[in-house]
Design a protein around this motif. Structure first.
Motif, short mmCIF file in Angstrom:
data_model
loop_
_atom_site.label_atom_id
_atom_site.label_comp_id
_atom_site.label_asym_id
_atom_site.label_seq_id
_atom_site.Cartn_x
_atom_site.Cartn_y
_atom_site.Cartn_z
N THR A 205 37.16 23.93 94.37
CA THR A 205 36.43 23.11 95.35
C THR A 205 37.12 23.20 96.71
O THR A 205 36.48 23.24 97.74
CB THR A 205 36.35 21.62 94.94
N ALA A 206 38.47 23.22 96.68
CA ALA A 206 39.24 23.18 97.93
C ALA A 206 39.77 24.55 98.33
O ALA A 206 40.37 24.69 99.38
CB ALA A 206 40.40 22.20 97.77
N THR B 7 36.12 12.16 93.51
CA THR B 7 36.97 13.31 93.82
C THR B 7 36.97 14.25 92.63
O THR B 7 37.10 13.77 91.50
CB THR B 7 38.41 12.81 94.08
N ASN C 48 35.41 27.07 101.77
CA ASN C 48 35.91 26.69 100.45
C ASN C 48 34.78 26.65 99.43
O ASN C 48 33.60 26.81 99.76
CB ASN C 48 36.71 25.38 100.51
N SER D 37 32.89 14.84 95.98
CA SER D 37 32.21 14.09 97.05
C SER D 37 31.77 14.96 98.23
O SER D 37 30.74 14.69 98.83
CB SER D 37 33.13 12.98 97.57
N ASP D 38 32.55 16.00 98.52
CA ASP D 38 32.18 16.88 99.66
C ASP D 38 30.78 17.44 99.48
O ASP D 38 30.05 17.63 100.46
CB ASP D 38 33.07 18.14 99.71
N ASN E 245 33.42 24.22 97.64
CA ASN E 245 32.38 23.20 97.80
C ASN E 245 31.41 23.55 98.92
O ASN E 245 30.21 23.28 98.82
CB ASN E 245 33.00 21.82 98.05
N GLN E 246 31.94 24.14 99.99
CA GLN E 246 31.04 24.54 101.09
C GLN E 246 30.08 25.62 100.63
O GLN E 246 28.91 25.64 101.02
CB GLN E 246 31.87 25.01 102.29
N GLU F 239 28.32 14.71 100.32
CA GLU F 239 28.30 14.45 101.77
C GLU F 239 27.61 15.58 102.52
O GLU F 239 26.84 15.34 103.45
CB GLU F 239 29.72 14.26 102.29
N GLY F 240 27.89 16.80 102.11
CA GLY F 240 27.29 17.96 102.77
C GLY F 240 25.78 17.96 102.60
O GLY F 240 25.03 18.17 103.56
#
Lengths: 281, 591
Positions: free
Chosen positions: B369-370, B226, B203, B229-230, B205-206, B233-234
């Motif tokens: 993002t998703a 939101t 996705n 946050s990903d 964000n990744q 965290e990543g």
């Protein structure tokens, strides 16, 4: 002692920018104490950063011949912490006033205490807002009459030392701008202390709220028998607001976040995108 | 027959709708298909309606699809909410024990998901696997592709819960067997085998995280929000692996100012946030512009204003990104169009920040993002990163001399401060960082002279304003121009930005197939806008349409102000992206 080019004397930390403070401002004493402590520690000017926020006292980095970061109102602490996290090899000082540290930026103090990042903060407390011409500050006494409190201040007075102790700040001290030698020694110890060092300095404003005469009579040396490992006793001493003690209240060495974060990077290697993307199929 | 199907699953958050969909997307991609997902989440942690849509095709997928060909509903509410998006003649799959659908122009396959999971597999959690087995049986993705994905997902819990894997496999098998034996296929959706290709499935964000790592990000500070946050965290996990440091800040003000401090220290620094947090960062972003400190700020836009709809898509922070901060504050604003861009443009963003010494705002949005896409692995190749060159102190520069170990060890008589903000033709001044004998200076938000000393003289302020803005002129000349898509002799032109590019291009393709002469332009850099390309494009067509997922037409406003363009504004602001059908309709109406 005669000065050679290889000695970092206090005057060698003076920048070409002349201080903008009013005559008689306590901050001159603090600035001199900073020059002296940097000199005693022989801190290389290119590896030292003085960070500040906004306010009369926050002009200080401009007057020091090291790297400096004159940041935003209230934000000296997060700037300094980000810097130290990214560059743990640097000596980072954060300076500012009571407005910066206890009002607009007060929230950051809590988290700086919890992280215990190895920076030293010097708060020049004049119990008033000097730069904006004399409004009330969190450290002003209740009933204080100013242009923003024409009927007298309705709020309570903030206790910086008690707050720092309650947050378990790992180095808590108080100095007085009119005792620059003692203050320089505290700053020196604060810089040497591994962790977040909080130095509260009584630094009067002769223009808008002159507390010089009061503090000259009330400021009291720390009792010689005080054990700086005893946080309960330190807390008790911090409650003596009528006769503010100067000296070291509390000290406790523990792990710092910058150190812990950099330990985690010891096994690091250069990034390899092909290797990294192997997780995605 | 077309090797393409769009499957939508509607259900309740927490019952495996999304994770089941993700597994299916991965399985289809491994099988050789292109995939593209769209999903909505409720704001609640547990419960609330959620939806997952997956478009699978043997050709590259550019948008989420106008309608679902297949709709799987796990409850009555999901049916009511989603049946309007089911194509006429499409397929509805449901469990009769959940609800009875109203009749409509669709084929129905009732499947007892609940009974199979509860009674036959004897583990209700496997309900999403029961769904996947049914999809495999009905539409073709082979069970092996799905089981491979499930195996790798469950590999960690294999030891602690060996029966879990077994039960999941059982669920897939029983359900596939059920649909092949009990149902008569009456629809035409059937995916056949295609050639395999080396694609990665991830996705937005990744891809952003991969980009930040590729850009050698040294420092991240952020505060959870939101849908950004990903990223935090990543990077919290990955940065220490490459020697970087991470700090969760107490708020976004602290996050952004910590980034400034780290950047001053010479670190390549970034933060990631969404609208409400971005608002809190405004003052510090202005500081970065004034003090000329590089910083990368990701704003993962969500529907506003205020707290708005945290889990919904909108492109409504463009104006804010362009103008945030008081005073005239030059910055670069970029917006990725797809997952591949999230990687490459992230590296570009760091390079721009370092080269031009200013804040670079990276505008992604909730949908991107998703959004999971299958992307050619070759996109994720090593990319070069630029780093500021730091001026070292020399005799007569900042007055310090080095003792040879990189330590300033003395003072020379004649003091000349380092000209940190020296005027240059490009506007880019020499810079420095503490340590290793760097030339010292004081960074300040006050107007300053070339040495960084506070200076309020009219001549100085005028010259410094010009110098800071000169960097944008330099950037506009150096940065790549956007590529036109579609007809050279187009009469209708579309200008879009951000995550809508694929959808706009698909709309353009469909219009061209119908005989319209259409082209599209999609600048990645929104400040400074590539004026020449923008003007050429606008002048080359009779009508310009500006589709944006916001109410006020923020890009259209900008194009109006800059180029006097009177565009047809097409705005969608319900919290979901455009479909290619929306774009086609806009083109047809404009003609």
């Amino acid at each position: 002692m005669s000065q050679t080019t290889l000695t970092l004397a206090p005057k060698d930390y003076k920048s070409e920018v002349k201080p903008t403070w009013c005559p008689g401002c306590g901050d001159f004493g603090v600035l001199n104490a900073i020059y002296n402590s940097l000199s005693v520690l022989k801190l290389p000017p290119d590896e030292t950063v003085v960070v500040s926020g906004i306010g009369c006292s926050s002009r200080l980095p401009h007057f020091v011949q090291t790297f400096g970061f004159h940041s935003l109102h209230g934000r000296a602490l997060p700037v300094a912490q980000g810097m130290k996290m990214a560059r743990p090899d640097l000596t980072v000082l954060a300076v500012g006033g009571d407005g910066d540290m206890f009002s607009i930026g007060a929230g950051h103090l809590i988290h700086a205490a919890l992280r215990n990042i190895d920076i030293t903060v010097v708060v020049m407390d004049n119990e008033t807002y000097g730069l904006t011409k004399g409004q009330t500050s969190p450290t002003s006494p209740t009933g204080h009459v100013t242009k923003s409190t024409p009927y007298g201040l309705l709020a309570s007075q903030f206790n910086p030392i008690a707050t720092a102790l309650s947050l378990n700040v790992s180095f808590v001290a108080r100095g007085f701008s009119s005792r620059p030698k003692e203050l320089a020694a505290l700053i020196e110890q604060g810089i040497q202390h591994k962790g977040f060092s909080f130095i509260h300095v009584l630094s009067p404003c002769p223009t808008f709220y002159n507390t010089m005469d009061t503090w000259k009579t009330t400021v009291t040396p720390m009792p010689v028998e005080h054990d700086t490992r005893n946080r309960f006793k330190a807390m008790e001493l911090s409650m003596e607001t009528a006769k503010p003690f100067v000296g070291l209240f509390y000290r406790d060495e523990r792990t710092t976040m910058d150190e812990a974060a950099h330990k985690m990077t010891q096994q690091s290697s250069a990034f390899d995108i092909n290797k990294y993307m192997a997780r995605y199929k | 027959m077309e090797n393409e199907v769009t499957i939508r699953i509607g259900g309740e958050s927490g019952e495996g709708t999304i994770s089941g969909g993700d597994i299916l997307a991965l399985a289809a991609a491994r099988w050789g298909y292109h995939v593209y997902t769209f999903r909505t989440f409720p704001a609640e942690i547990l419960g609330g309606p959620c939806m997952f849509q997956l478009r699978i095709s043997d050709k590259p997928v550019k948008s989420m699809g106008d309608y679902a060909d297949v709709l799987i509903c796990l409850n009555r509410e999901a049916f009511d909410r989603n049946v309007g998006e089911l194509r006429h003649g499409g397929v509805l799959i449901y469990d009769p024990s959940d609800f009875t659908p109203d009749s409509g122009d669709f084929i129905t396959y009732p499947i007892p998901f609940n009974d199979i999971a509860r009674k036959e597999v004897q583990l209700f959690q496997t309900k999403n696997m029961v769904m996947m087995g049914a999809i495999s049986g009905l539409f073709g993705p082979p069970l092996e592709a799905i089981t491979q994905v499930v195996e790798s997902k469950l590999s960690k819990s294999r030891k602690s819960n060996p029966t879990l894997m077994e039960k999941n496999m059982l669920a897939l098998d029983i359900s596939k067997k059920y649909v092949t034996e009990q149902l008569t296929k009456r629809d035409a959706y059937q995916l056949g085998a295609v050639e395999k290709a080396d694609r990665v499935v991830l996705n937005g964000n990744q891809a952003v995280i991969a980009g930040a790592l590729m850009a050698h990000c040294d420092f991240f500070a952020g505060y959870p929000i939101t849908p950004a946050s990903d990223i935090m965290e990543g990077l919290a996990k990955e940065l220490p692996q490459i020697g970087g440091t991470f700090m969760q800040a107490e708020d976004e003000i602290a996050a952004m100012t910590a980034v400034l401090g780290a950047s001053f220290g010479g670190a390549r620094s970034m933060t990631a946030t969404s609208g409400p947090g971005f608002a809190l960062m405004s003052e510090a972003i202005g500081y970065a512009s004034m003090a000329e400190l590089p910083a990368v700020i990701i704003d993962a836009q969500r529907a506003g204003p205020s707290t708005g709809m945290p889990t919904k898509m909108e492109q409504s922070d463009l104006s804010f990104a362009l103008y945030t901060g008081h005073g005239d504050t030059p910055r670069i604003v970029v917006a990725p169009a797809d997952v591949a861009d999230c990687y490459t443009l992230m590296v570009d963003a760091f390079n721009m920040a370092e080269r031009y010494q200013l804040p670079v705002i990276f505008l992604t949005d909730q949908s991107l993002t998703a959004r999971v896409e299958s992307v050619d692995r070759s996109v994720f190749k090593p990319l070069e990163s630029i780093r500021r060159t730091f001026v070292l102190a020399q005799n007569g520069s900042n007055g310090m001399v080095s003792n040879g170990n990189g330590h300033a060890a003395g003072v020379v008589e004649e003091e000349h401060a380092f000209a940190r903000y020296a005027y240059t033709a490009s506007g880019i001044s020499p810079t420095s960082a503490p340590g290793h004998g760097g030339s010292s200076y004081v960074s300040t938000g006050l107007e300053h002279d070339i040495h960084g000393h506070p200076d309020y003289e009219p001549a100085d302020h005028t010259a410094m304003m010009k110098k800071r803005y000169q960097k944008l002129e330099t950037a506009a000349n150096e940065l790549p121009q956007p590529q036109r898509y579609g007809d050279e002799d187009a009469t209708i032109g579309l200008i879009g930005w951000g995550s809508t590019e694929g959808t706009i291009q698909e709309g353009v393709d469909r219009a061209r197939a119908k005989g319209y002469k259409v082209a599209a332009l999609h600048p990645r850099v929104l400040s400074p806008l590539p004026d020449r390309s923008m003007r050429d494009f606008i002048n080359s067509v009779q009508t310009v349409i500006v589709p944006e997922c916001n109410y006020s037409g923020q890009l259209a406003n900008l194009l109006g102000a800059k180029y006097g363009l009177q565009a047809i504004r097409v705005n969608k602001y319900g919290g979901i992206p455009f479909t290619a059908g929306d774009i086609l309709q806009a083109i047809e109406e404009a003609n």
